[in-house]
Write an enzyme that holds these catalytic residues in place. Structure first.
Site, PDB file in Angstrom:
ATOM      1  N   GLU A  31       0.848  -1.214   0.000  1.00 23.02           N
ATOM      2  CA  GLU A  31       0.000   0.000   0.000  1.00 23.02           C
ATOM      3  C   GLU A  31       0.870   1.246   0.000  1.00 23.02           C
ATOM      4  O   GLU A  31       1.882   1.300   0.701  1.00 23.02           O
ATOM      5  CB  GLU A  31      -0.898  -0.029   1.246  1.00 23.02           C
ATOM      6  CG  GLU A  31      -2.216   0.653   1.045  1.00 23.02           C
ATOM      7  CD  GLU A  31      -3.052  -0.009  -0.053  1.00 23.02           C
ATOM      8  OE1 GLU A  31      -3.044   0.518  -1.177  1.00 23.02           O
ATOM      9  OE2 GLU A  31      -3.701  -1.038   0.213  1.00 23.02           O
TER      10      GLU A  31
ATOM     11  N   SER B 297     -13.105   3.143  -7.314  1.00 19.96           N
ATOM     12  CA  SER B 297     -14.147   3.481  -8.278  1.00 19.96           C
ATOM     13  C   SER B 297     -13.596   4.515  -9.265  1.00 19.96           C
ATOM     14  O   SER B 297     -14.026   4.580 -10.411  1.00 19.96           O
ATOM     15  CB  SER B 297     -15.384   4.027  -7.567  1.00 19.96           C
ATOM     16  OG  SER B 297     -15.124   5.264  -6.948  1.00 19.96           O
TER      17      SER B 297
ATOM     18  N   ASP C 228      -3.878   1.323  -9.472  1.00 14.42           N
ATOM     19  CA  ASP C 228      -5.337   1.180  -9.558  1.00 14.42           C
ATOM     20  C   ASP C 228      -5.786   0.970 -11.000  1.00 14.42           C
ATOM     21  O   ASP C 228      -6.592   0.083 -11.301  1.00 14.42           O
ATOM     22  CB  ASP C 228      -6.032   2.418  -8.977  1.00 14.42           C
ATOM     23  CG  ASP C 228      -5.732   2.596  -7.503  1.00 14.42           C
ATOM     24  OD1 ASP C 228      -5.177   1.662  -6.894  1.00 14.42           O
ATOM     25  OD2 ASP C 228      -6.053   3.669  -6.957  1.00 14.42           O
TER      26      ASP C 228
END
Ligand code: ADP
Ligand code: MG
Length: 385
Positions: free
Chosen positions: A33, A125, A170
């Site tokens: 991360e 998203s 992402d």
């Protein structure tokens, strides 16, 4: 066509004749991360939850993009694209701007966006939105873009129009993933390896804190800058150092006195996280899920205490999971300050754990927890209409 609840735009929706439909997935990241923008290793995959795009070409230069989630329409001239005051519009306009920057010609089009991804919960998203749009326009106007171009268009749109200095993970996961696999992505060389996501009797459970502290955007860019400052200081003496990927813990420690204490702490997290990803990948390949889970817990500890991008709600859920032997690992996922935890949990223990965690979370924060499974799945794809 799927029935969409629409207020002011019911005519637009009712008259829509899509010629192209795209599924653009959200993603999980098992470990690694805040390391993508530091050129490290990450272990993401797309999941079985999507934003669905429907497209139709139009005659003129006017484009209409309808977000069913917001019940809002963005209308613009394809030849006059510029940044907007509204955040979500910048994801759309930024992508078109990036396509045009590459000399590609996009004509007039209409688009309906329906999302099954919670927003701001760490399953990206935003990348699903960027990449689904780029993927769809590539098909609709035969632009000849490669998948990696689409990934980079999404990332750059976020840098330029949205203002988040995000790494490549992402978008890469959303577009490049393969069903039933995780991607070990080297963010320095942008090379990847697919690893079977074989967790045996264990499942990947996401628990959404349903909080999204608004520190997230500014803190993200601050972390990027802090890491950059460490690289700059070390690179002044070592011209082979271009990112934290090129810095060992030993080298970092030899600069401890010269660095701001906070910047040192951030960099040590990043370098340690890289080491954890490598250990986790080796463990996954050896089917050693216990070690894999330990790395996940280690990741959370670093994010909480050294990188300081967690929050009480996430820390509570991770701490709560530690009482359960059936959970091998748990950590916050995504940019932080809210969103989901990702948990590796034995299938037999799921119901009991979800019930207990939801109850405890509600008592503590008076917020409902939402839990769902994430199945490693294929990246962005065309759907047959
Ligand atoms: P995450 O990527 O973790 O979900 P971000 O804050 O990076 O969180 O991105 C969420 C933003 O993406 C939303 O605030 C909105 O601007 C945009 N977005 C995502 N899904 C949609 C959608 N269906 N319609 C319009 N905008 C969306
Ligand atoms: Mg995002």
């Amino acid at each position: 066509m799927t029935a969409i609840k629409s207020g002011n735009y019911s005519d637009f929706v009712a008259n829509f004749k899509p010629t192209l439909k795209i599924n653009s997935p959200g993603r999980i990241n098992l470990i690694g991360e805040h390391v993508d923008y530091n050129n490290g290793f990450v272990l993401p995959t797309a999941i079985d939850k999507h934003i669905v795009f429907q497209f139709q070409k139009t005659e003129g230069e006017i484009c209409n993009v309808y977000s069913a989630t917001f019940d809002t329409m963005l209308t613009f001239n394809i030849n006059e694209v510029s940044p907007s005051e509204k955040e979500w519009e910048n994801y759309v306009l930024g992508v078109i701007n990036q396509i045009q920057e590459r000399g590609k010609v996009v004509g007039g089009f209409d688009c309906i966006i329906e999302s099954y991804l919670p927003m701001g919960s760490g399953i990206s998203s935003s990348a699903a939105l960027e990449c689904g749009l780029a993927y769809g326009l590539n098909e609709l106007f035969d632009l000849g873009l490669e998948k990696l171009d689409i990934v980079k268009i999404g990332q750059k749109a976020e840098h330029t129009y949205v203002g988040t200095q995000c790494g490549i993970m992402d978008q890469y996961a959303s577009v490049m993933s393969k069903d039933g696999h995780v991607i070990q992505l080297d963010c320095q060389s942008i090379e990847h390896q697919y690893i079977p996501a074989d967790f045996g009797e264990y499942k990947v459970l996401l628990m959404n804190t349903n909080v999204s502290h608004n520190l997230a955007d500014s803190a993200y860019n601050t972390r990027v800058a802090e890491c950059g400052s460490v690289v700059k200081t070390i690179a002044a003496d070592h011209n082979n150092v271009a990112s934290l990927r090129d810095v060992s813990l030993e080298l970092l420690n030899s600069y401890k006195e010269k660095l701001e204490a906070v910047a040192y702490q951030r960099a040590s997290y990043v370098i340690e996280e890289n080491i954890r990803v490598e250990k986790a990948v080796a463990a996954l390949k050896a089917n050693d899920l216990v070690t894999f889970g330990e790395m996940m817990y280690g990741s959370h500890d670093g994010l909480q205490n050294k990188y300081e991008v967690s929050c009480d709600e996430l820390d509570f859920l991770v701490a709560f999971s530690k009482d359960y032997d059936s959970i091998l690992g748990s950590r916050m996922m995504g940019g932080g300050f809210g969103g989901c935890t990702i948990n590796l949990i034995h299938q037999d223990a799921i119901d009991e754990f979800v019930e207990a965690a939801s109850k405890a979370y509600k008592e503590k924060f008076n917020i409902d927890l939402t839990s769902f499974f994430a199945k490693p799945s294929e990246g962005t794809a065309i759907v047959t209409i």
